[in-house]
Structure formats: structure tokens, C-alpha cells
Design a protein around this motif. Sequence first.
Motif, PDB file in Angstrom:
ATOM      1  N   ALA A  28       1.390  -1.168  -0.216  1.00  0.00           N
ATOM      2  CA  ALA A  28      -0.426  -0.205  -0.120  1.00  0.00           C
ATOM      3  C   ALA A  28       0.630   1.313   0.114  1.00  0.00           C
ATOM      4  O   ALA A  28       2.278   1.359   0.051  1.00  0.00           O
ATOM      5  CB  ALA A  28      -1.322  -0.458   1.521  1.00  0.00           C
ATOM      6  N   SER A  29       0.055   2.247  -0.758  1.00  0.00           N
ATOM      7  CA  SER A  29       1.060   3.435  -0.648  1.00  0.00           C
ATOM      8  C   SER A  29       1.245   4.309   0.853  1.00  0.00           C
ATOM      9  O   SER A  29       2.592   5.046   0.953  1.00  0.00           O
ATOM     10  CB  SER A  29       0.509   5.127  -1.186  1.00  0.00           C
ATOM     11  N   SER A  30       0.420   3.944   2.027  1.00  0.00           N
ATOM     12  CA  SER A  30       0.401   4.135   3.620  1.00  0.00           C
ATOM     13  C   SER A  30      -0.339   3.238   3.952  1.00  0.00           C
ATOM     14  O   SER A  30      -0.870   3.004   3.793  1.00  0.00           O
ATOM     15  CB  SER A  30       0.504   5.867   3.774  1.00  0.00           C
ATOM     16  N   GLU A  31       0.181   3.296   5.153  1.00  0.00           N
ATOM     17  CA  GLU A  31      -0.546   2.771   6.503  1.00  0.00           C
ATOM     18  C   GLU A  31      -1.678   2.911   6.521  1.00  0.00           C
ATOM     19  O   GLU A  31      -2.848   2.178   6.921  1.00  0.00           O
ATOM     20  CB  GLU A  31      -0.365   2.996   7.728  1.00  0.00           C
ATOM     21  N   ALA A  32      -2.490   4.274   6.762  1.00  0.00           N
ATOM     22  CA  ALA A  32      -4.246   4.897   6.690  1.00  0.00           C
ATOM     23  C   ALA A  32      -4.498   3.693   5.447  1.00  0.00           C
ATOM     24  O   ALA A  32      -5.420   3.643   4.782  1.00  0.00           O
ATOM     25  CB  ALA A  32      -3.891   5.786   6.057  1.00  0.00           C
ATOM     26  N   SER A  33      -4.106   4.202   4.055  1.00  0.00           N
ATOM     27  CA  SER A  33      -4.454   3.328   2.770  1.00  0.00           C
ATOM     28  C   SER A  33      -5.142   2.143   3.161  1.00  0.00           C
ATOM     29  O   SER A  33      -5.930   1.180   3.055  1.00  0.00           O
ATOM     30  CB  SER A  33      -3.407   3.887   1.727  1.00  0.00           C
ATOM     31  N   LEU A  34      -3.407   0.989   4.238  1.00  0.00           N
ATOM     32  CA  LEU A  34      -3.888  -0.688   4.460  1.00  0.00           C
ATOM     33  C   LEU A  34      -4.434  -0.484   5.176  1.00  0.00           C
ATOM     34  O   LEU A  34      -6.240  -1.333   4.524  1.00  0.00           O
ATOM     35  CB  LEU A  34      -2.688  -0.865   4.545  1.00  0.00           C
ATOM     36  N   ARG A  35      -4.973   0.169   6.475  1.00  0.00           N
ATOM     37  CA  ARG A  35      -6.055   0.097   6.987  1.00  0.00           C
ATOM     38  C   ARG A  35      -7.863   0.335   6.348  1.00  0.00           C
ATOM     39  O   ARG A  35      -8.470  -0.857   6.980  1.00  0.00           O
ATOM     40  CB  ARG A  35      -5.520   1.026   8.804  1.00  0.00           C
ATOM     41  N   SER A  36      -7.809   1.478   5.465  1.00  0.00           N
ATOM     42  CA  SER A  36      -8.926   1.520   5.024  1.00  0.00           C
ATOM     43  C   SER A  36      -8.916   0.228   4.014  1.00  0.00           C
ATOM     44  O   SER A  36     -10.695   0.065   3.890  1.00  0.00           O
ATOM     45  CB  SER A  36      -8.740   1.969   3.995  1.00  0.00           C
ATOM     46  N   THR A  37      -8.354  -0.260   3.167  1.00  0.00           N
ATOM     47  CA  THR A  37      -8.190  -1.354   2.335  1.00  0.00           C
ATOM     48  C   THR A  37      -9.137  -2.799   3.670  1.00  0.00           C
ATOM     49  O   THR A  37      -9.520  -3.819   3.473  1.00  0.00           O
ATOM     50  CB  THR A  37      -7.139  -1.477   1.229  1.00  0.00           C
ATOM     51  N   LEU A  38      -8.113  -3.185   4.286  1.00  0.00           N
ATOM     52  CA  LEU A  38      -8.403  -3.924   5.413  1.00  0.00           C
ATOM     53  C   LEU A  38     -10.123  -3.742   5.356  1.00  0.00           C
ATOM     54  O   LEU A  38     -10.409  -5.049   5.829  1.00  0.00           O
ATOM     55  CB  LEU A  38      -7.166  -4.267   6.202  1.00  0.00           C
ATOM     56  N   ARG A  39     -10.390  -2.792   5.479  1.00  0.00           N
ATOM     57  CA  ARG A  39     -11.693  -2.107   6.388  1.00  0.00           C
ATOM     58  C   ARG A  39     -12.605  -2.999   5.836  1.00  0.00           C
ATOM     59  O   ARG A  39     -13.547  -3.358   5.869  1.00  0.00           O
ATOM     60  CB  ARG A  39     -12.342  -0.983   7.089  1.00  0.00           C
ATOM     61  N   ARG A  40     -12.635  -2.293   4.305  1.00  0.00           N
ATOM     62  CA  ARG A  40     -13.457  -2.707   3.270  1.00  0.00           C
ATOM     63  C   ARG A  40     -13.678  -4.072   2.534  1.00  0.00           C
ATOM     64  O   ARG A  40     -14.308  -4.553   1.899  1.00  0.00           O
ATOM     65  CB  ARG A  40     -12.780  -1.927   1.591  1.00  0.00           C
ATOM     66  N   GLN A  41     -13.026  -4.942   3.398  1.00  0.00           N
ATOM     67  CA  GLN A  41     -12.651  -6.586   2.963  1.00  0.00           C
ATOM     68  C   GLN A  41     -13.098  -7.194   4.163  1.00  0.00           C
ATOM     69  O   GLN A  41     -12.754  -8.268   4.390  1.00  0.00           O
ATOM     70  CB  GLN A  41     -11.445  -6.886   2.537  1.00  0.00           C
ATOM     71  N   GLY A  42     -13.816  -6.324   4.706  1.00  0.00           N
ATOM     72  CA  GLY A  42     -14.376  -7.029   6.457  1.00  0.00           C
ATOM     73  C   GLY A  42     -13.060  -7.468   7.142  1.00  0.00           C
ATOM     74  O   GLY A  42     -13.620  -7.623   8.405  1.00  0.00           O
ATOM     75  N   LEU A  43     -12.080  -7.208   7.430  1.00  0.00           N
ATOM     76  CA  LEU A  43     -11.438  -6.695   8.596  1.00  0.00           C
ATOM     77  C   LEU A  43     -10.922  -5.847   9.269  1.00  0.00           C
ATOM     78  O   LEU A  43     -11.093  -5.067   8.434  1.00  0.00           O
ATOM     79  CB  LEU A  43     -10.017  -7.571   7.788  1.00  0.00           C
ATOM     80  N   VAL A  44     -10.689  -6.352  11.163  1.00  0.00           N
ATOM     81  CA  VAL A  44     -10.713  -5.344  11.128  1.00  0.00           C
ATOM     82  C   VAL A  44      -8.932  -5.176  11.610  1.00  0.00           C
ATOM     83  O   VAL A  44      -8.496  -6.506  12.022  1.00  0.00           O
ATOM     84  CB  VAL A  44     -11.040  -5.223  12.852  1.00  0.00           C
ATOM     85  N   PRO A  45      -8.146  -3.651  11.118  1.00  0.00           N
ATOM     86  CA  PRO A  45      -6.914  -3.679  11.740  1.00  0.00           C
ATOM     87  C   PRO A  45      -6.193  -3.735  13.477  1.00  0.00           C
ATOM     88  O   PRO A  45      -6.764  -3.463  13.564  1.00  0.00           O
ATOM     89  CB  PRO A  45      -6.298  -3.589  10.372  1.00  0.00           C
ATOM     90  N   ILE A  46      -5.388  -4.698  13.731  1.00  0.00           N
ATOM     91  CA  ILE A  46      -4.873  -4.523  14.408  1.00  0.00           C
ATOM     92  C   ILE A  46      -3.588  -4.379  15.010  1.00  0.00           C
ATOM     93  O   ILE A  46      -3.374  -2.863  15.574  1.00  0.00           O
ATOM     94  CB  ILE A  46      -5.018  -5.854  15.697  1.00  0.00           C
ATOM     95  N   LYS A  47      -3.063  -4.484  14.201  1.00  0.00           N
ATOM     96  CA  LYS A  47      -1.381  -4.522  13.897  1.00  0.00           C
ATOM     97  C   LYS A  47      -1.397  -4.210  12.783  1.00  0.00           C
ATOM     98  O   LYS A  47      -1.351  -4.911  12.022  1.00  0.00           O
ATOM     99  CB  LYS A  47      -0.274  -4.809  14.952  1.00  0.00           C
TER     100      LYS A  47
END
Length: 403
Positions: A28-47
Amino acid sequence: MATATKQVNFIWEGTDRRGKRVKGKSMASSEASLRSTLRRQGLVPIKVRKETTLFSSQGKVTPADIAIFSRQLATMLTAGIPLVQAFEIVGAGHDVPAVRKLILNIKVDVEGGTTLADALARHPLYFDDLFVNLVRAGEQAGALESLLDKIATYKEKTEALKKKIKKALTYPTAVLAVALVVTLILLIFVIPQFEDLFKGFGADLPAFTQMVINLSEFVQAKGWFMAMVGGGGMYAFLEWKKRSRKLRHVIDKISLKLPIIGTILNKAAIARYARTLSTMFNAGVPLVEALESVAGATGNIVYETAVLQIREEVATGQRLAASMDAVNLFPNMVIQMIAVGEESGALDDMASKVADFYEEEVDNAVDSMSSLLEPMIMAILGVLVGGLVIAMYLPIFKMGAVI
């Protein structure tokens, strides 16, 4: 023109919709972008943290990696997994960073609304026109899973054929290289010891022994210079070959006429021609358009030029079998099978049978060549090494006879 955002590898942990703990690697381009992508996939990022690799390289993407990727993606889509999620799973499962980066970059493009064919086309070093055109045909026909399965089969068979050709060329080259190294070691380190011994004889040396000693002295005095000239000449030749289509045409033409090796290369080119033609035609690509991709897939400029000539004739209404006959490269059996395929409307099936037959022929020819070359190579090694040993012991034998 927009600048592409740099993608970074991240390692993440999180929970899925059922609360089960999951982890993976993504780009991903950034941590925030990855967290957003994971949420769209139904995942809750922890670390989420950047991946750090010490003393490791990115590696490189090989054709074998592309073949494996094609099969994995085809399997995922056939199982009903959405395209973006399939890319995520396949990408995260690769150990080679360069492959993972390539796959996840394509995933980012697809997520942004780009078609899969266009996303692949942005990486021409790894996905050629044939690959891209087949994927585009699959997307347009709504049969992407089926086309990816055909691509995967095509890539697997193509890579298997390449391995057979490499096996045919690598074995004798490696053995002769070892023979050359052993010979140089004898000339540089062993023969000078005998030369010092012979100086105390006070007699003329046999002509063969003197010739070997002169060669040893020449190698010691001029060896590095000759190695540099040879290496520079080889480098210049390879660079010239890359840039000169005429030189490649001459080399390919000569290689096809070499004993044993030439037969294997001819059969391999015909196998590639038939396999690519079968895959393209089966995917619904028009024959004239398919032949353009087939030409580049033959792996030999002589065949490539011939296929382009066939394409021109087919475009004017000539039958494929008749055009193949006119270039005087294809055996009569191949032409007859292609003619039967045209008459019966089963050109893809007949071309596939031709490919199967010639791939097996290449396999048998490689095995036969290995059996034939082994005694020849042993004989060459015996002449080189044995000749040097005999040359060094001739004066001792001569002295013993005098005594």
C-alpha cells in the motif's frame, strides 16, 4: 501526467467478521491506506507495520513465477473468489518480494477500476501481448476464469518445453566448461613443475611434450590478456546480437541446421507454434490476429519471419495449411493435420494434438541426445586431460628406455 504512488510492503494482523485472528502481507502507499483497504474487505486491523528485510534482495520475477501465478489466479477465480481478494491471497503467499510486489501492484490498479488486461499491460516485461490479449478476450466474453485456465495450461507447457531445451544445451556446455577449467589448471600449475624437472635431463624433449610446455608458457604469459580479450569479445557479440535482428536471424538459421541440436530446436519451434495457435484460436481470437502473437512465441526468428509471411497470406484469403506449406519449414504431417482442422472446423484441437506430439518428440530427442553425448564428452575429456598427462610422462618413458 500523474506520478505513480510508491507502494510499500506492510505486515498486518487483524480479525475477520467472525472474530478470528488473521495476518498477512500487503502493499500500500501508506499505513492509513492499507487500514482502509482491510476494512473494506471486512477485516479489523490491529497491528500494521512496514516490512523490514536485512541483507535480502528483492529477487526477480521469472517466467516460471508467471506460470505459477496464472494457475493460482485461475484456480481462485474458478472457486468463486473475487478478483481483488484473489490477488491479495496469491500476492501474500509469495516468498519472493519482487513477485509479491508485482502482484499487489496489479491488485491496486484493478481496485482503482482498471481492467485486468490493462493492469497487466502496464508490466510488459512479465506479461506479453499474447497474455494480455487472451485476458482481454476473456473479460469481454465474460469467461475470464476459463481463459485464465487456458493461459495457465499454455504457460505451464511452454515452461516445461523451455526446461527441456535448456537441459539439452546446458549439459554438454557445463561438462566442456569443466574440461576447459581442468585443462587450464594443468597448464598453469602442474606442467610448470614437470618443466623444472625436465631441465635437469640435459636432453631434447619429445616434440609433443615440447609443444605442451610451449602452450603452458603461452597461457601463463598471455592467459589474462587472452581471457580479457575473449570476455570482451563475447560481451560485444552478445550486445550486438541484442541490437541486430540480422545477426540473430543468421544465428538462428545456423542453429536450426546443426546436427542433433538443430533437430531439437526445429521441433521445439513447431511445438510452440502449434501450442500458441491452439490457445489463441480456442480463446476466440481471429486467426489473422492470433498469428501475430504466434510469430513472437516461436522462439526463433526464422520461424517468426515465416509465420508473419503466413499471416500476410491468410489475411488475403489464403488457407492456413497452404500458406504453411509455402514457407518450407513445416513437416508434411503438421500441414496435413492443420488442413484437416481447417476442413472440420476443429483447428484448435488439431493444433493442440500437433503441440502434444512435438513436445513429446522434444522430450525424447533430449533424452536421446544426452545418451549420445555422454560417451562423446567422456572421449573429449580423455583426449584433453589424458593427452596432457601422456605429454608429461613421455620424457620419463624415453629416459627409462635408454637406461
